[in-house]
Scaffold this active site. Sequence first.
Site, PDB file in Angstrom:
ATOM      1  N   PHE A 122      21.992  20.880  15.492  1.00 54.28           N
ATOM      2  CA  PHE A 122      22.081  19.852  14.418  1.00 54.28           C
ATOM      3  C   PHE A 122      22.822  18.033  14.519  1.00 54.28           C
ATOM      4  O   PHE A 122      23.628  18.809  14.872  1.00 54.28           O
ATOM      5  CB  PHE A 122      22.000  20.233  13.012  1.00 54.28           C
ATOM      6  CG  PHE A 122      19.906  20.576  12.817  1.00 54.28           C
ATOM      7  CD1 PHE A 122      20.033  20.629  13.164  1.00 54.28           C
ATOM      8  CD2 PHE A 122      19.965  19.962  11.284  1.00 54.28           C
ATOM      9  CE1 PHE A 122      18.310  20.751  13.087  1.00 54.28           C
ATOM     10  CE2 PHE A 122      18.596  19.639  10.671  1.00 54.28           C
ATOM     11  CZ  PHE A 122      17.920  20.629  12.114  1.00 54.28           C
ATOM     12  N   GLN A 236      18.743   8.659   1.978  1.00 52.74           N
ATOM     13  CA  GLN A 236      18.695   9.548   3.697  1.00 52.74           C
ATOM     14  C   GLN A 236      16.998   8.441   3.435  1.00 52.74           C
ATOM     15  O   GLN A 236      16.001   9.328   3.590  1.00 52.74           O
ATOM     16  CB  GLN A 236      18.762  10.552   3.683  1.00 52.74           C
ATOM     17  CG  GLN A 236      18.397  10.826   5.125  1.00 52.74           C
ATOM     18  CD  GLN A 236      19.394  12.252   5.335  1.00 52.74           C
ATOM     19  OE1 GLN A 236      18.890  13.523   4.907  1.00 52.74           O
ATOM     20  NE2 GLN A 236      20.839  12.172   5.840  1.00 52.74           N
ATOM     21  N   HIS A 238      14.820  10.119   7.019  1.00 54.09           N
ATOM     22  CA  HIS A 238      14.977  10.191   7.892  1.00 54.09           C
ATOM     23  C   HIS A 238      14.618   9.735   9.460  1.00 54.09           C
ATOM     24  O   HIS A 238      13.499   9.399   9.151  1.00 54.09           O
ATOM     25  CB  HIS A 238      14.036  11.520   7.216  1.00 54.09           C
ATOM     26  CG  HIS A 238      14.467  13.088   8.509  1.00 54.09           C
ATOM     27  ND1 HIS A 238      14.399  12.800   9.423  1.00 54.09           N
ATOM     28  CD2 HIS A 238      15.339  14.664   8.549  1.00 54.09           C
ATOM     29  CE1 HIS A 238      14.144  13.982  10.770  1.00 54.09           C
ATOM     30  NE2 HIS A 238      15.331  15.167   9.495  1.00 54.09           N
ATOM     31  N   LEU A 252       7.450  15.226   7.970  1.00 55.52           N
ATOM     32  CA  LEU A 252       8.818  15.099   8.571  1.00 55.52           C
ATOM     33  C   LEU A 252       8.706  15.965   9.469  1.00 55.52           C
ATOM     34  O   LEU A 252       7.810  17.445   9.737  1.00 55.52           O
ATOM     35  CB  LEU A 252       9.481  16.317   7.328  1.00 55.52           C
ATOM     36  CG  LEU A 252      10.972  16.355   7.569  1.00 55.52           C
ATOM     37  CD1 LEU A 252      11.870  15.270   8.141  1.00 55.52           C
ATOM     38  CD2 LEU A 252      11.401  17.339   7.084  1.00 55.52           C
ATOM     39  N   GLU A 255      14.568  17.285  12.756  1.00 59.22           N
ATOM     40  CA  GLU A 255      15.998  17.252  13.781  1.00 59.22           C
ATOM     41  C   GLU A 255      15.930  18.348  14.695  1.00 59.22           C
ATOM     42  O   GLU A 255      16.844  18.052  15.228  1.00 59.22           O
ATOM     43  CB  GLU A 255      17.416  17.585  12.661  1.00 59.22           C
ATOM     44  CG  GLU A 255      18.110  16.577  13.267  1.00 59.22           C
ATOM     45  CD  GLU A 255      19.313  16.279  12.454  1.00 59.22           C
ATOM     46  OE1 GLU A 255      19.329  15.811  11.009  1.00 59.22           O
ATOM     47  OE2 GLU A 255      20.403  16.350  13.301  1.00 59.22           O
ATOM     48  N   ARG A 311      22.488  11.310  10.734  1.00 56.89           N
ATOM     49  CA  ARG A 311      20.804  10.643  10.296  1.00 56.89           C
ATOM     50  C   ARG A 311      20.682   8.971   9.785  1.00 56.89           C
ATOM     51  O   ARG A 311      19.844   8.458  10.520  1.00 56.89           O
ATOM     52  CB  ARG A 311      19.667  11.224   8.983  1.00 56.89           C
ATOM     53  CG  ARG A 311      20.149  13.016   9.893  1.00 56.89           C
ATOM     54  CD  ARG A 311      19.390  13.415   8.408  1.00 56.89           C
ATOM     55  NE  ARG A 311      18.460  14.958   9.320  1.00 56.89           N
ATOM     56  CZ  ARG A 311      18.486  15.799   8.260  1.00 56.89           C
ATOM     57  NH1 ARG A 311      18.252  15.828   6.952  1.00 56.89           N
ATOM     58  NH2 ARG A 311      18.024  16.823   8.307  1.00 56.89           N
ATOM     59  N   HIS A 377      13.647  10.209   2.341  1.00 57.81           N
ATOM     60  CA  HIS A 377      13.445  12.012   2.508  1.00 57.81           C
ATOM     61  C   HIS A 377      14.215  12.329   1.616  1.00 57.81           C
ATOM     62  O   HIS A 377      15.008  13.342   1.066  1.00 57.81           O
ATOM     63  CB  HIS A 377      14.596  12.201   3.829  1.00 57.81           C
ATOM     64  CG  HIS A 377      14.470  13.218   4.165  1.00 57.81           C
ATOM     65  ND1 HIS A 377      13.395  14.602   3.841  1.00 57.81           N
ATOM     66  CD2 HIS A 377      15.446  14.419   4.685  1.00 57.81           C
ATOM     67  CE1 HIS A 377      13.473  15.580   4.845  1.00 57.81           C
ATOM     68  NE2 HIS A 377      15.234  16.084   4.948  1.00 57.81           N
ATOM     69  N   ARG A 412      23.830  11.942   4.093  1.00 59.77           N
ATOM     70  CA  ARG A 412      23.969  14.597   3.820  1.00 59.77           C
ATOM     71  C   ARG A 412      23.215  14.716   5.511  1.00 59.77           C
ATOM     72  O   ARG A 412      22.663  13.509   5.963  1.00 59.77           O
ATOM     73  CB  ARG A 412      23.074  14.692   3.178  1.00 59.77           C
ATOM     74  CG  ARG A 412      23.120  16.485   3.683  1.00 59.77           C
ATOM     75  CD  ARG A 412      21.795  17.051   2.271  1.00 59.77           C
ATOM     76  NE  ARG A 412      20.317  15.586   2.418  1.00 59.77           N
ATOM     77  CZ  ARG A 412      19.936  16.837   4.157  1.00 59.77           C
ATOM     78  NH1 ARG A 412      19.650  17.702   4.670  1.00 59.77           N
ATOM     79  NH2 ARG A 412      18.185  16.871   3.955  1.00 59.77           N
TER      80      ARG A 412
END
Lengths: 604, 259
Positions: A122, A236, A238, A252, A255, A311, A377, A412
């Site tokens: 990730f 965040q 995303h 969403l 990722e 991100r 997100h 994050r």
Amino acid sequence: MSTTYEHHDYDVLIIGAGGAGLRAAIEAKQRGLKVGIVTKSLLGKAHTVMAEGGMAAAMGNVYPEDNWMVHFRDTMRGGKYLNNYRMAELHAKEAPDRVWELEQWGALFDRTKEGKILQRDFGGHRYARLAHVGDRTGLELIRTLQQKVVSMGIDVFMELKVLKLVHDESGRVAGCVGYWRASGEFVTFAAKAVILATGGAGKSWKFTSNSWEGTGDGHAMALWAGAQLIDMECIQFHPTGMVWPLSVRGLLVTEGVRGDGGVLRNSNGERFMFNYVADMFRAETADSEDEADKWYDDHAAGRRPPELLPRDEVARAINSEVKAGRGSPHGGVFLDIASRRSPEFIRRRLPSMYHQFMELAGVDITSEPMEIGPTCHYIMGGVKVDAETEATLAPGLFAAGEVAGGMHGANRLGGNSLSDLIVFGRRAGMGAADYIESGQAATSLDEGEVEAAVKDALAPFDRSSGENPYDIQRDLQEMMQANVGIIRTQSELEFAAGELDKFTERVKNIAVKGGRAYNPGWNLTTDLPAMITVCKCVTKGATLRKESRGGHTREDFPKADPEFAKFNFAHSSKGGNWDSPIETVESPLLTMPDDLKALLEEDH
Amino acid sequence: MADVTMRIWRGDANGGNFETFTLAQNEGEVVLDVIHRIQATEAPDLACRWNCKAGKCGSCSAEINGKPRLMCMTRMDQLPEGEVTVTPMKTFPIIRDLVTDVSFNYVQAQKVPALLPPPMPERGYVMFQEDVERGQEFRKCIECFMCQDVCHVIRDHEENKEHYSGPRFFIRYAELEMHPLDTNDRRHLLREEMGLGYCNITKCCTEVCPEHIHITDNAIIPLKERVVDAAYDPVAWLGRKIRRKHNRTADEAAVQPAP
């Protein structure tokens, strides 16, 4: 306590039944305490189910060279050093045990050939580190914890919306007041300790991956009850949300698509991420497609692809490409895994993405690229807590999961959220139990506070004419998206602050249609004060942080400023009502010990 | 695009009727989008349950044109032309409008004896992909309860609910029975108290499952075989006589390993 309302007594009351709340409940129950969980949805429906890619834990099952120190370093770098270092340290050290523990409770993770828990790549994680089940890891987490909670006989109050925390006569948090959604009847809870695990606040933006629940109730209730909120400007976006059809814009796209080989392309077919590698990540990022492609099979054969930068970096790059006129037909960019992996591989690794695009957009991701763009997100900011115990500054009140701040700093890393829930959910349960055992806990509810909350909640029924709460919600979402979105600037932030004051007045003029039983219009009306409170903190923090860092980007201050890396902006309520003024101060970061500092500088 | 007409059931436990709403149709919308637009304009008190709007949480189950569907995954342009009728799930008591009282399922969940694994080795259990895959299929379940809604055993027979856990929980039992680590035995419980024998494998549950879980073929039929083997296999019968294995209740099974 008066007998006006249905009333319940608990040692520990947990508000929220996502990963953090359920894990906290298990811990407190194991300490022999009487535990109750309150959730505004049904059990098992919390936002945790939407988490897809996995939970980060340095178990070293795929890359034995992985360990907590590398995970700690990745988390701090991803957070642009604004993190509460102690939380990042505890998280990195404890996550593996929390994941293994889930297997004892029935979780079935995907496996390596040796029969260990498989780990996936990730963004921002140096090694393949995410324990996962296809692309439905959140569902696995919530179901495992839910089934454990049920087997332990813990009381769960479903579809009960909490309005406000209530203190005792000495000012300790002593419980809360809420209402059953099914009947509209009020309920009071008295508890020796209250744990907030209410999740996030993304529903105040127009394009978001969050469900209706993400209204920041816990953030706002903590602020009103005397706790502080930190880092609220760090939101965040995303990088990969669906952009079409409009009705699912923001939904969403995991990722995991990029972790499993998917790449981002603009309308010219270019892998544009190579043009957006920040200096901080240059040494560990591939500089050619050839090098990047080798990395997927063997991390020693090349450096990581730029699609797997943290991100915030990827979301900003997509935003720039679209602005430069190189976007896709519906205003995003292309996420392409079809040309890079076999249809069988895609369907096995990403089954719910396959279905999501097939059913909602009519797109077959095994043969065509997806159109994606940034979506609101996650909120890194949240209630300021003590890293070891999750105690807030309001005595008797604890917080864990997305509602708590500090762990993730300014940004994050993907996969660090599910592990956050179980590491700090457990610690909050322990913290609450220790607090109760130390004998300082509250004993009675302030009835005046209960009555005031009930009166506020019922006021919209008394107005024969007034605003529709849905109009206010829509206008708020559009205003925040336009002015406090992914890229911010002073004039827009100042405009937003003025608008938020107007929204405060509009909420006071809502008229609710219908009765109290399962009335979504009324339910939304009771969400709006929290949404507006959170938006005010976000806007204030964003105005004051005159730099760009992680999930906070200023067009007028595009660079990070080291002076701003020394503190968080901390908000507190002056008055405790939802429309009370909010005071903001600079709250210095904890000082990191030298041995941990050394880890950040080491080139692992 | 043409207008769309929605015929939505409104009422509560005391009764109700259909209300019709006509509104513009937008490209790519699902049924839940249209319900939300009705809430935001004409009927802010129209009750419907939803969370993720992505087919992952299983909250927005309803009957669309008489068939159980997730409202968030049903595209308007894929329904037949004409009025779209939306009603609450029939098997569960009405709370309001499209919202039903699904607590029956949470009661059933409490009756399931938990996983009982051996102590965990230091760095986790060893399980192989092919061993976990069977259980993983059942763990895809999003608890939309549409399989429960469509099951004849309880859809038309309220009295059966007391002693029938339904397809959602049969896959839960199957998952545990097939779990590589489990040492519990729930076969007697399934036969005597959970009503596994009531299922006459019409596969209605499998047909409505939004996760495409093979409820009947992969869970219910194998469970029936295991239960029948345990109850009627003469060798097993003799073994029980000799070992005097007693029949355990759900509570006992939850805390004790199989003898």
